[in-house]
Design a protein around this motif. Structure first.
Motif, PDB file in Angstrom:
ATOM      1  N   LYS A  63       5.776  -4.407   9.272  1.00 19.86           N
ATOM      2  CA  LYS A  63       4.729  -3.308   9.571  1.00 19.86           C
ATOM      3  C   LYS A  63       4.858  -2.232   9.002  1.00 19.86           C
ATOM      4  CE  LYS A  63       6.293  -5.062  14.853  1.00 19.86           C
ATOM      5  NZ  LYS A  63       7.282  -5.354  15.961  1.00 19.86           N
ATOM      6  N   LEU A  64       5.942  -1.866   7.863  1.00 19.78           N
ATOM      7  CA  LEU A  64       5.132  -1.228   6.709  1.00 19.78           C
ATOM      8  C   LEU A  64       5.190  -0.660   5.873  1.00 19.78           C
ATOM      9  CD1 LEU A  64       8.924   0.452   5.431  1.00 19.78           C
ATOM     10  CD2 LEU A  64       7.349   1.350   6.880  1.00 19.78           C
ATOM     11  N   ALA A  65       4.190  -2.290   5.764  1.00 19.52           N
ATOM     12  CA  ALA A  65       3.150  -2.299   4.741  1.00 19.52           C
ATOM     13  C   ALA A  65       1.771  -2.614   5.844  1.00 19.52           C
ATOM     14  CB  ALA A  65       2.960  -4.052   4.351  1.00 19.52           C
ATOM     15  N   GLN A  66       2.116  -2.404   6.765  1.00 20.35           N
ATOM     16  CA  GLN A  66       0.391  -2.143   7.706  1.00 20.35           C
ATOM     17  C   GLN A  66      -0.009  -0.982   8.336  1.00 20.35           C
ATOM     18  OE1 GLN A  66       0.855  -4.780  11.674  1.00 20.35           O
ATOM     19  NE2 GLN A  66      -1.051  -4.153  11.997  1.00 20.35           N
ATOM     20  N   ALA A  67       1.400  -0.658   8.188  1.00 21.06           N
ATOM     21  CA  ALA A  67       1.418   1.049   8.274  1.00 21.06           C
ATOM     22  C   ALA A  67       0.994   1.953   7.357  1.00 21.06           C
ATOM     23  CB  ALA A  67       2.640   1.890   8.959  1.00 21.06           C
ATOM     24  N   THR A  68       0.928   1.298   5.903  1.00 25.99           N
ATOM     25  CA  THR A  68       0.297   2.046   4.650  1.00 25.99           C
ATOM     26  C   THR A  68      -1.156   2.291   4.994  1.00 25.99           C
ATOM     27  OG1 THR A  68      -0.274   0.605   3.334  1.00 25.99           O
ATOM     28  CG2 THR A  68       2.437   2.011   3.107  1.00 25.99           C
ATOM     29  N   TRP A  69      -1.866   1.254   6.415  1.00 23.38           N
ATOM     30  CA  TRP A  69      -3.563   0.473   6.585  1.00 23.38           C
ATOM     31  C   TRP A  69      -3.732   1.655   7.865  1.00 23.38           C
ATOM     32  CZ3 TRP A  69      -6.634  -0.419   2.539  1.00 23.38           C
ATOM     33  CH2 TRP A  69      -5.595  -1.108   1.869  1.00 23.38           C
ATOM     34  N   THR A  70      -2.868   1.770   8.804  1.00 20.18           N
ATOM     35  CA  THR A  70      -3.070   2.368  10.186  1.00 20.18           C
ATOM     36  C   THR A  70      -2.653   3.630  10.505  1.00 20.18           C
ATOM     37  OG1 THR A  70      -1.360   0.923  10.651  1.00 20.18           O
ATOM     38  CG2 THR A  70      -3.261  -0.269  11.029  1.00 20.18           C
ATOM     39  N   ALA A  74       1.999   7.317   7.124  1.00 20.19           N
ATOM     40  CA  ALA A  74       2.944   6.610   6.260  1.00 20.19           C
ATOM     41  C   ALA A  74       1.842   6.515   5.218  1.00 20.19           C
ATOM     42  CB  ALA A  74       3.184   4.839   7.479  1.00 20.19           C
ATOM     43  N   ARG A  75      -0.071   6.357   5.073  1.00 17.76           N
ATOM     44  CA  ARG A  75      -0.602   6.687   4.530  1.00 17.76           C
ATOM     45  C   ARG A  75      -0.895   7.912   3.485  1.00 17.76           C
ATOM     46  NH1 ARG A  75      -6.782   4.371   6.065  1.00 17.76           N
ATOM     47  NH2 ARG A  75      -6.933   4.929   4.224  1.00 17.76           N
ATOM     48  N   VAL A  76      -0.271   8.866   3.638  1.00 19.53           N
ATOM     49  CA  VAL A  76      -0.508  10.060   3.311  1.00 19.53           C
ATOM     50  C   VAL A  76       1.402   9.960   2.226  1.00 19.53           C
ATOM     51  CG1 VAL A  76       0.466  12.904   3.332  1.00 19.53           C
ATOM     52  CG2 VAL A  76      -1.259  11.462   4.983  1.00 19.53           C
ATOM     53  N   LEU A  77       2.292   9.378   3.006  1.00 22.64           N
ATOM     54  CA  LEU A  77       3.329   9.289   1.798  1.00 22.64           C
ATOM     55  C   LEU A  77       3.313   8.053   0.979  1.00 22.64           C
ATOM     56  CD1 LEU A  77       6.005   9.018   4.809  1.00 22.64           C
ATOM     57  CD2 LEU A  77       5.908  10.302   3.045  1.00 22.64           C
ATOM     58  N   ALA A  78       2.748   6.966   1.394  1.00 28.79           N
ATOM     59  CA  ALA A  78       2.195   5.988  -0.289  1.00 28.79           C
ATOM     60  C   ALA A  78       0.933   6.810  -1.147  1.00 28.79           C
ATOM     61  CB  ALA A  78       1.599   4.641   1.618  1.00 28.79           C
ATOM     62  N   ALA A  79       0.608   7.837  -0.831  1.00 30.26           N
ATOM     63  CA  ALA A  79      -0.609   8.394  -1.797  1.00 30.26           C
ATOM     64  C   ALA A  79      -1.457   7.109  -1.897  1.00 30.26           C
ATOM     65  CB  ALA A  79       0.022   8.844  -3.066  1.00 30.26           C
ATOM     66  N   GLU A  80      -2.055   7.110  -0.248  1.00 34.26           N
ATOM     67  CA  GLU A  80      -3.244   6.005  -0.073  1.00 34.26           C
ATOM     68  C   GLU A  80      -2.969   4.319  -1.150  1.00 34.26           C
ATOM     69  OE1 GLU A  80      -5.406   5.335   1.620  1.00 34.26           O
ATOM     70  OE2 GLU A  80      -6.730   7.309   1.879  1.00 34.26           O
ATOM     71  N   ALA A  81      -1.755   4.437  -1.929  1.00 36.75           N
ATOM     72  CA  ALA A  81      -1.680   2.594  -2.184  1.00 36.75           C
ATOM     73  C   ALA A  81      -0.698   1.758  -0.925  1.00 36.75           C
ATOM     74  CB  ALA A  81       0.042   2.900  -3.653  1.00 36.75           C
ATOM     75  N   HIS A  82      -0.702   1.232  -1.482  1.00 34.09           N
ATOM     76  CA  HIS A  82      -0.738  -0.343  -0.308  1.00 34.09           C
ATOM     77  C   HIS A  82       0.738  -1.452  -0.636  1.00 34.09           C
ATOM     78  CE1 HIS A  82      -3.569   1.998   1.972  1.00 34.09           C
ATOM     79  NE2 HIS A  82      -4.145   1.720   0.699  1.00 34.09           N
ATOM     80  N   PRO A  83       1.317  -1.334  -0.997  1.00 34.91           N
ATOM     81  CA  PRO A  83       2.929  -2.284  -1.659  1.00 34.91           C
ATOM     82  C   PRO A  83       2.551  -3.447  -0.491  1.00 34.91           C
ATOM     83  CG  PRO A  83       3.551  -0.224  -0.507  1.00 34.91           C
ATOM     84  CD  PRO A  83       1.905   0.301  -0.788  1.00 34.91           C
ATOM     85  N   HIS A  84       2.619  -4.271  -0.801  1.00 33.70           N
ATOM     86  CA  HIS A  84       2.528  -5.789  -0.287  1.00 33.70           C
ATOM     87  C   HIS A  84       4.241  -5.610   0.424  1.00 33.70           C
ATOM     88  CE1 HIS A  84       2.784 -10.280   0.805  1.00 33.70           C
ATOM     89  NE2 HIS A  84       1.287 -10.127   1.057  1.00 33.70           N
ATOM     90  N   PHE A  85       4.396  -6.443   1.438  1.00 36.36           N
ATOM     91  CA  PHE A  85       5.524  -6.311   2.453  1.00 36.36           C
ATOM     92  C   PHE A  85       6.504  -6.678   1.781  1.00 36.36           C
ATOM     93  CE2 PHE A  85       3.797 -11.124   3.986  1.00 36.36           C
ATOM     94  CZ  PHE A  85       4.925 -11.390   3.460  1.00 36.36           C
ATOM     95  N   THR A  86       6.131  -8.178   0.367  1.00 28.65           N
ATOM     96  CA  THR A  86       6.893  -8.685   0.239  1.00 28.65           C
ATOM     97  C   THR A  86       7.715  -7.232  -0.409  1.00 28.65           C
ATOM     98  OG1 THR A  86       5.788  -9.259  -1.165  1.00 28.65           O
ATOM     99  CG2 THR A  86       6.310 -11.095   0.252  1.00 28.65           C
ATOM    100  N   THR A  87       7.103  -6.257  -1.255  1.00 29.56           N
ATOM    101  CA  THR A  87       7.800  -5.343  -2.486  1.00 29.56           C
ATOM    102  C   THR A  87       8.563  -4.558  -1.884  1.00 29.56           C
ATOM    103  OG1 THR A  87       5.204  -6.205  -3.643  1.00 29.56           O
ATOM    104  CG2 THR A  87       6.987  -3.868  -3.746  1.00 29.56           C
ATOM    105  N   ILE A  88       8.502  -4.246  -0.237  1.00 30.29           N
ATOM    106  CA  ILE A  88       8.943  -3.280   0.350  1.00 30.29           C
ATOM    107  C   ILE A  88      10.187  -3.384   0.376  1.00 30.29           C
ATOM    108  CG2 ILE A  88       8.857  -2.009   2.251  1.00 30.29           C
ATOM    109  CD1 ILE A  88       6.133  -1.568   2.517  1.00 30.29           C
ATOM    110  N   ASN A  89      10.642  -4.779   0.876  1.00 28.67           N
ATOM    111  CA  ASN A  89      11.276  -5.830   1.068  1.00 28.67           C
ATOM    112  C   ASN A  89      12.253  -6.069  -0.316  1.00 28.67           C
ATOM    113  OD1 ASN A  89      13.490  -7.357   2.736  1.00 28.67           O
ATOM    114  ND2 ASN A  89      12.868  -9.203   2.391  1.00 28.67           N
ATOM    115  N   GLN A  90      11.722  -6.872  -1.274  1.00 31.23           N
ATOM    116  CA  GLN A  90      12.308  -6.751  -2.403  1.00 31.23           C
ATOM    117  C   GLN A  90      12.826  -4.962  -2.940  1.00 31.23           C
ATOM    118  OE1 GLN A  90      13.050 -10.122  -3.554  1.00 31.23           O
ATOM    119  NE2 GLN A  90      14.204  -9.093  -5.046  1.00 31.23           N
ATOM    120  N   PHE A  91      12.627  -3.796  -2.605  1.00 26.37           N
ATOM    121  CA  PHE A  91      13.659  -2.861  -2.987  1.00 26.37           C
ATOM    122  C   PHE A  91      14.302  -1.901  -2.694  1.00 26.37           C
ATOM    123  CE2 PHE A  91      13.012   1.681  -2.410  1.00 26.37           C
ATOM    124  CZ  PHE A  91      12.939   2.355  -3.949  1.00 26.37           C
TER     125      PHE A  91
END
Length: 475
Positions: A63-70, A74-91
């Motif tokens: 849902k966090l990964a999806q939030a970077t689009w919707t 979240a889009r502002v915080l991600a600076a228009e980057a869209h990390p994959h959900f596996t990347t977020i979870n692994q971090f």
């Protein structure tokens, strides 16, 4: 891209906060990695995204990964980057210790903003469901029974497979005999899992017995020092030597067998007998072996015990901890010590329900000059308002001199007023966490990772309080 947000938006506030946080514990390991390969996302961006999610009730990496689009924030915080959900979870998994440490940094920011006052602190705990089902737990007795049954079934299937191979060899010639029936594979796999769980449970019980024996030996040596005659000294010495000998009989020590045993926090000890074998009712969960069966309002669930200390002013969480030990009383001293370590002082006044009362807890508060109001029994609804309904009598364990003194203090006219505050200081915080942000079940597994997750929930709560105080001040 910050211009996209309205003034005073939570995402803008989190951007400013993250700039003040020390994230060196996250950045240093990333910088130390081999620079070749795909470039990592900016650590502060990932931290900001996670803090935004835990502040708004979005904990799922998908849902966090999806939030970077919707989600605009979240889009502002991600600076228009869209990390994959596996990347977020692994971090989150890779840096769970460093993320957990952010709680203290945010608490310090709340203190700097004048939101923290230790005049009155209320302590409470809640059971939060683990990412595991209670139906995936098995007792030691059932493990032994299942092992014997599966061993018999595996032997029968092996004999049947051997007979089939011989018939096929006679009919079609020699085969390689490498084909294993699926049914046999399933039973063998289950047998291996049950055997591993049983061995781990037995190892944990043995270490629990070792800790118990060492504590008994230590008490015996203390008795030797206090003994007034030679006979008592010799008796205590024999007790200590007997416990030391029993420890040696348990064999080599396994420091990692008991989850949380090295953290100086309460931890669950497997029920065991005198030789260190688990009792028949001792259980272990196959999905999350660190979680435990805990009772809550007459029901049982696979859970962890989350504890918080909340300051009356602004409902800031000033200390938090999480364990797999169900009783609350053992957590009072550690959480008060955490308050002192974090804010350099104990609370002036403390309120806590009956689950926290013990004579040792009362003595600790007295020695620390904490004006404690700890109920010695479960109280009826609105009893603190002085209604005429007969009060429940205190349990026998609380009918000591210290227990009766605390009961008189809590039921005094001043005590009723102070104790009544507990219900609107600490209990609403759990309501905000559970009802408003959906903290009903943890996403991660094993005690260290779940502790980090609970810490992030508490950090998100304090961030919201800090954000709302700034927006209110600006208005």
């Amino acid at each position: 891209t910050r211009d996209w947000l309205p003034e005073g938006h939570l995402a803008s506030f989190i951007l400013d906060v993250v700039e003040e946080l020390d994230v060196g514990a996250i950045e240093d390991p990333i910088q130390a990695k081999d620079h070749r390969g795909e470039r990592a996302y900016e650590p502060r961006m990932m931290v900001a995204l996670l803090l935004y999610g835990y502040s708004t009730g979005v904990f799922s990496s998908r849902k966090l990964a999806q939030a970077t689009w919707t989600d605009l924030g979240a889009r502002v915080l991600a600076a228009e980057a869209h990390p994959h959900f596996t990347t977020i979870n692994q971090f989150r998994l890779d840096h769970h210790k460093a993320l957990s440490a952010l709680f203290l940094q945010v608490l310090k920011l709340c203190q700097k903003a004048g939101l923290v006052d230790l005049g009155h602190v209320a302590v409470d705990g809640t059971k939060i469901q683990a990412n595991a089902s209670k139906h995936k737990a098995m007792s030691h007795t059932r493990m032994l029974e299942s092992e014997r049954r599966l061993e018999g079934e595996v032997a029968a299937l092996m004999a049947e497979a051997e007979a089939v191979n011989k018939r096929e060899d006679a009919a079609f010639g020699d085969g390689d005999g490498s084909t294993i029936p699926d049914e046999l594979k399933r039973r063998e796999t289950r047998l291996i899992r049950i055997r591993e769980a049983r061995q781990a449970l037995e190892e944990e019980a043995k270490e629990a017995r070792r800790l118990e024996l060492r504590l008994q030996a230590e008490k015996a040596r203390e008795s030797m020092k206090k003994a007034e005659n030679t006979t008592d000294v010799l008796k205590a010495e024999r007790r200590a030597m007997a416990r030391d000998a029993a420890v040696q009989k348990l064999g080599p020590e396994n420091p990692t067998a008991i989850p949380g045993a090295k953290d100086e926090l309460p931890f669950h000890k497997v029920p065991h007998d005198k030789i260190g074998a688990p009792k028949g009712t001792a259980q272990r969960n196959f999905t999350d072996s660190d979680s435990r069966i805990m009772g809550r309002r007459g029901a049982f669930q696979q859970a962890y015990n989350g504890q918080i200390a909340v300051a009356e002013k602004n409902q800031i969480i000033v200390a938090q901890l999480l364990t797999n030990q169900p009783p609350d009383a053992e957590h009072l001293v550690p959480i008060l010590e955490q308050v002192r370590e974090s804010l350099d002082a104990f609370p002036t006044k403390l309120t806590a329900d009956a689950g926290y009362w013990s004579e040792s807890n009362g003595s600790f508060c007295e020695d620390a000059a904490i004006d404690a109001y700890i109920s010695t029994r479960r109280r009826r609804h609105r009893e603190h308002q002085g209604d005429q309904e007969p009060a429940r009598p205190p349990p026998i364990a609380s009918r000591t001199k210290a227990g009766l003194a605390m009961e008189a203090k809590v039921t005094s006219e001043e005590g009723r007023v102070i104790y009544a505050k507990r219900k609107w200081v600490v209990e609403p915080v759990f309501g905000q966490l559970k009802e408003c942000r959906g903290v009903r079940r943890f996403k991660l597994r094993t005690l260290p990772k779940v502790r980090s997750e609970f810490s992030l929930h508490c950090t998100g709560h304090n961030l919201l309080k800090l954000w709302r105080s700034t927006t209110t001040a600006e208005e």
